[in-house]
Write a protein that holds these residues in place. Structure first.
Motif, PDB file in Angstrom:
ATOM      1  N   PHE A   1      17.628 -14.255  -8.634  1.00 51.45           N
ATOM      2  CA  PHE A   1      17.472 -13.013  -9.384  1.00 51.45           C
ATOM      3  C   PHE A   1      18.488 -12.939 -10.514  1.00 51.45           C
ATOM      4  CE2 PHE A   1      16.459  -8.659 -10.067  1.00 51.45           C
ATOM      5  CZ  PHE A   1      17.647  -7.977 -10.232  1.00 51.45           C
TER       6      PHE A   1
ATOM      7  N   ASN B   1      19.482  -3.415 -11.892  1.00 54.70           N
ATOM      8  CA  ASN B   1      20.122  -4.336 -10.962  1.00 54.70           C
ATOM      9  C   ASN B   1      20.486  -5.606 -11.695  1.00 54.70           C
ATOM     10  OD1 ASN B   1      20.087  -3.172  -8.209  1.00 54.70           O
ATOM     11  ND2 ASN B   1      17.877  -3.115  -8.532  1.00 54.70           N
TER      12      ASN B   1
ATOM     13  N   GLY C   1       9.565   2.423  -6.000  1.00 60.65           N
ATOM     14  CA  GLY C   1       9.839   2.357  -4.571  1.00 60.65           C
ATOM     15  C   GLY C   1       8.617   2.112  -3.714  1.00 60.65           C
ATOM     16  N   GLY C   2       8.857   1.695  -2.468  1.00 62.09           N
ATOM     17  CA  GLY C   2       7.787   1.442  -1.504  1.00 62.09           C
ATOM     18  C   GLY C   2       6.818   0.396  -1.992  1.00 62.09           C
ATOM     19  N   SER C   3       5.539   0.672  -1.857  1.00 62.87           N
ATOM     20  CA  SER C   3       4.535  -0.311  -2.284  1.00 62.87           C
ATOM     21  C   SER C   3       4.583  -0.536  -3.781  1.00 62.87           C
ATOM     22  CB  SER C   3       3.137   0.144  -1.865  1.00 62.87           C
ATOM     23  OG  SER C   3       2.821   1.376  -2.481  1.00 62.87           O
TER      24      SER C   3
ATOM     25  N   ASP D   1       7.025  -1.361  -5.307  1.00 63.91           N
ATOM     26  CA  ASP D   1       7.954  -2.448  -5.577  1.00 63.91           C
ATOM     27  C   ASP D   1       7.265  -3.792  -5.612  1.00 63.91           C
ATOM     28  OD1 ASP D   1      10.519  -0.921  -3.545  1.00 63.91           O
ATOM     29  OD2 ASP D   1      10.107  -0.762  -5.683  1.00 63.91           O
ATOM     30  N   THR D   2       6.002  -3.860  -5.271  1.00 63.46           N
ATOM     31  CA  THR D   2       5.302  -5.142  -5.282  1.00 63.46           C
ATOM     32  C   THR D   2       5.381  -5.750  -6.659  1.00 63.46           C
ATOM     33  OG1 THR D   2       3.774  -4.333  -3.603  1.00 63.46           O
ATOM     34  CG2 THR D   2       3.116  -6.286  -4.834  1.00 63.46           C
ATOM     35  N   GLN D   3       5.870  -6.976  -6.713  1.00 61.71           N
ATOM     36  CA  GLN D   3       6.079  -7.644  -7.991  1.00 61.71           C
ATOM     37  C   GLN D   3       4.961  -8.629  -8.283  1.00 61.71           C
ATOM     38  OE1 GLN D   3      10.053  -9.355  -7.943  1.00 61.71           O
ATOM     39  NE2 GLN D   3      10.900  -7.420  -8.656  1.00 61.71           N
ATOM     40  N   TYR D   4       4.557  -8.663  -9.521  1.00 60.14           N
ATOM     41  CA  TYR D   4       3.541  -9.590  -9.992  1.00 60.14           C
ATOM     42  C   TYR D   4       4.174 -10.473 -11.055  1.00 60.14           C
ATOM     43  CZ  TYR D   4       0.552  -6.364  -7.506  1.00 60.14           C
ATOM     44  OH  TYR D   4      -0.011  -5.592  -6.529  1.00 60.14           O
ATOM     45  N   PHE D   5       4.029 -11.777 -10.863  1.00 52.33           N
ATOM     46  CA  PHE D   5       4.725 -12.729 -11.709  1.00 52.33           C
ATOM     47  C   PHE D   5       3.888 -13.177 -12.896  1.00 52.33           C
ATOM     48  CE2 PHE D   5       8.674 -13.838  -9.625  1.00 52.33           C
ATOM     49  CZ  PHE D   5       8.500 -13.296  -8.365  1.00 52.33           C
TER      50      PHE D   5
ATOM     51  N   SER E   1      10.814  -3.246   2.623  1.00 53.47           N
ATOM     52  CA  SER E   1       9.565  -3.831   2.137  1.00 53.47           C
ATOM     53  C   SER E   1       9.652  -5.338   2.248  1.00 53.47           C
ATOM     54  CB  SER E   1       9.314  -3.440   0.673  1.00 53.47           C
ATOM     55  OG  SER E   1       9.379  -2.052   0.498  1.00 53.47           O
TER      56      SER E   1
ATOM     57  N   PHE F   1       7.443  -9.129   1.644  1.00 51.05           N
ATOM     58  CA  PHE F   1       6.348  -9.719   0.884  1.00 51.05           C
ATOM     59  C   PHE F   1       6.248 -11.209   1.175  1.00 51.05           C
ATOM     60  CE2 PHE F   1       6.090  -5.938  -1.757  1.00 51.05           C
ATOM     61  CZ  PHE F   1       7.386  -5.467  -1.774  1.00 51.05           C
TER      62      PHE F   1
ATOM     63  N   TYR G   1       4.652 -14.583  -0.747  1.00 58.07           N
ATOM     64  CA  TYR G   1       4.086 -15.149  -1.960  1.00 58.07           C
ATOM     65  C   TYR G   1       3.724 -16.616  -1.713  1.00 58.07           C
ATOM     66  CZ  TYR G   1       5.750 -11.188  -4.768  1.00 58.07           C
ATOM     67  OH  TYR G   1       5.955  -9.943  -5.297  1.00 58.07           O
TER      68      TYR G   1
ATOM     69  N   SER H   1       3.381 -20.173 -11.003  1.00 57.68           N
ATOM     70  CA  SER H   1       4.241 -19.062 -10.632  1.00 57.68           C
ATOM     71  C   SER H   1       3.806 -18.489  -9.278  1.00 57.68           C
ATOM     72  CB  SER H   1       4.210 -17.983 -11.714  1.00 57.68           C
ATOM     73  OG  SER H   1       2.904 -17.495 -11.884  1.00 57.68           O
ATOM     74  N   PRO H   2       4.684 -17.780  -8.598  1.00 58.77           N
ATOM     75  CA  PRO H   2       4.317 -17.201  -7.292  1.00 58.77           C
ATOM     76  C   PRO H   2       3.217 -16.152  -7.435  1.00 58.77           C
ATOM     77  CG  PRO H   2       6.706 -17.227  -7.616  1.00 58.77           C
ATOM     78  CD  PRO H   2       6.094 -17.540  -8.938  1.00 58.77           C
TER      79      PRO H   2
ATOM     80  N   TYR I   1       5.142  -3.192   5.499  1.00 57.20           N
ATOM     81  CA  TYR I   1       6.222  -2.214   5.437  1.00 57.20           C
ATOM     82  C   TYR I   1       6.609  -1.666   6.805  1.00 57.20           C
ATOM     83  CZ  TYR I   1       4.582  -2.415   0.655  1.00 57.20           C
ATOM     84  OH  TYR I   1       4.186  -2.870  -0.590  1.00 57.20           O
TER      85      TYR I   1
ATOM     86  N   ASN J   1      12.867  -6.475   0.158  1.00 58.99           N
ATOM     87  CA  ASN J   1      13.439  -5.444  -0.696  1.00 58.99           C
ATOM     88  C   ASN J   1      14.354  -4.571   0.135  1.00 58.99           C
ATOM     89  OD1 ASN J   1      13.968  -3.134  -2.254  1.00 58.99           O
ATOM     90  ND2 ASN J   1      12.087  -3.412  -3.396  1.00 58.99           N
TER      91      ASN J   1
ATOM     92  N   ASP K   1      16.519   0.481  -2.441  1.00 60.81           N
ATOM     93  CA  ASP K   1      16.204   0.466  -3.868  1.00 60.81           C
ATOM     94  C   ASP K   1      16.892  -0.666  -4.599  1.00 60.81           C
ATOM     95  OD1 ASP K   1      16.375   4.048  -3.794  1.00 60.81           O
ATOM     96  OD2 ASP K   1      14.630   2.741  -3.651  1.00 60.81           O
TER      97      ASP K   1
ATOM     98  N   ILE L   1      15.026  -7.314  -5.073  1.00 60.60           N
ATOM     99  CA  ILE L   1      14.267  -8.092  -4.103  1.00 60.60           C
ATOM    100  C   ILE L   1      14.918  -9.462  -3.976  1.00 60.60           C
ATOM    101  CG2 ILE L   1      12.066  -9.216  -3.671  1.00 60.60           C
ATOM    102  CD1 ILE L   1      10.686  -6.832  -4.900  1.00 60.60           C
TER     103      ILE L   1
END
Lengths: 115, 110
Positions: free
Chosen positions: A45, A56, A98-100, A102-106, B32, B34, B36, B43-44, B51, B92, B95, B98
């Protein structure tokens, strides 16, 4: 809905130069995170931007910096490039609340080679 | 230091069998989780998110979460050669950022 886009896809630079990478998130996503991926270290990260503010930060030197614009597009800059900066740089977007969300898409990534 | 640990593999599984991928994490505050999948040179891509404790199924994939044991797993039923890839676990922490594990390489044997 269009996915995350990154430009350029490939980049070759020499030591000491600087580079700027760009990322456009999915429409409506306000969070953009940047990662460096190398075979030995995996996904590391770099930083996350949310609503134009760095929210962050990872453990990278100050040569790595970023910013986010009002349209959520983000740029990442690396100054004084070193051979060890050769990597795949990935951008990921999310809603960021927050929560769902936070799902990241690359995105497809930018392959940087430093000679 | 928040960590996400995965066995690097390679994990070799015969075609048609169940592949079981495991991940442990260090911070009990994690909320959370995940999985991948990343093909070589790509990429992932997100497979599943989970959750709450228990199982979550999506097609041939089942994610399992046990917060008490700080353990999350991914089961792939009826494994196909196209499932051969590196699987990344991501966590995660509230806050915070990740954190990704280094991934497990899965090889499905035809």
């Amino acid at each position: 809905k269009a996915g995350v886009t990154q430009t350029p896809r490939y980049l070759i630079k020499t030591r000491g130069q600087q580079v700027t990478l760009s990322c456009s998130p999915i429409s409506g996503h306000r969070s953009v995170s940047w990662y460096q991926q190398t075979p030995g270290q995996g996904l590391q990260f770099l930083f996350e931007y949310f609503s134009e503010t760095q929210r962050n930060k990872g453990n990278f030197p100050g040569r790595f910096s970023g910013r986010q614009f009002s349209n959520s597009r983000s740029e990442m800059n690396v100054s004084t490039l070193e051979l060890g900066d050769s990597a795949l740089y990935l951008c990921a977007s999310s809603l960021g609340s927050g929560g769902s969300a936070d799902t990241q898409y690359f995105g497809p990534g930018t392959r940087l080679t430093v000679l | 230091q928040k960590e996400v640990e995965q066995n690097s593999g390679p994990l070799s599984v015969p075609e048609g069998a169940i592949a079981s991928l495991n991940c442990t994490y260090s911070d009990r505050g994690s909320q959370s989780f995940f999985w991948y999948r990343q093909y070589s040179g790509k990429s992932p891509e997100l497979i599943m998110s989970i959750y709450s404790n228990g199982d979550k199924e999506d097609g041939r994939f089942t994610a399992q979460l046990n917060k008490a044991s700080q353990y999350v797993s991914l089961l792939i039923r009826d494994s196909q050669p196209s499932d051969s890839a590196t699987y990344l676990c991501a966590v995660n922490y509230r806050d915070d950022k990740i954190i990704f594990g280094k991934g497990t390489r899965l090889h499905i044997l035809p």
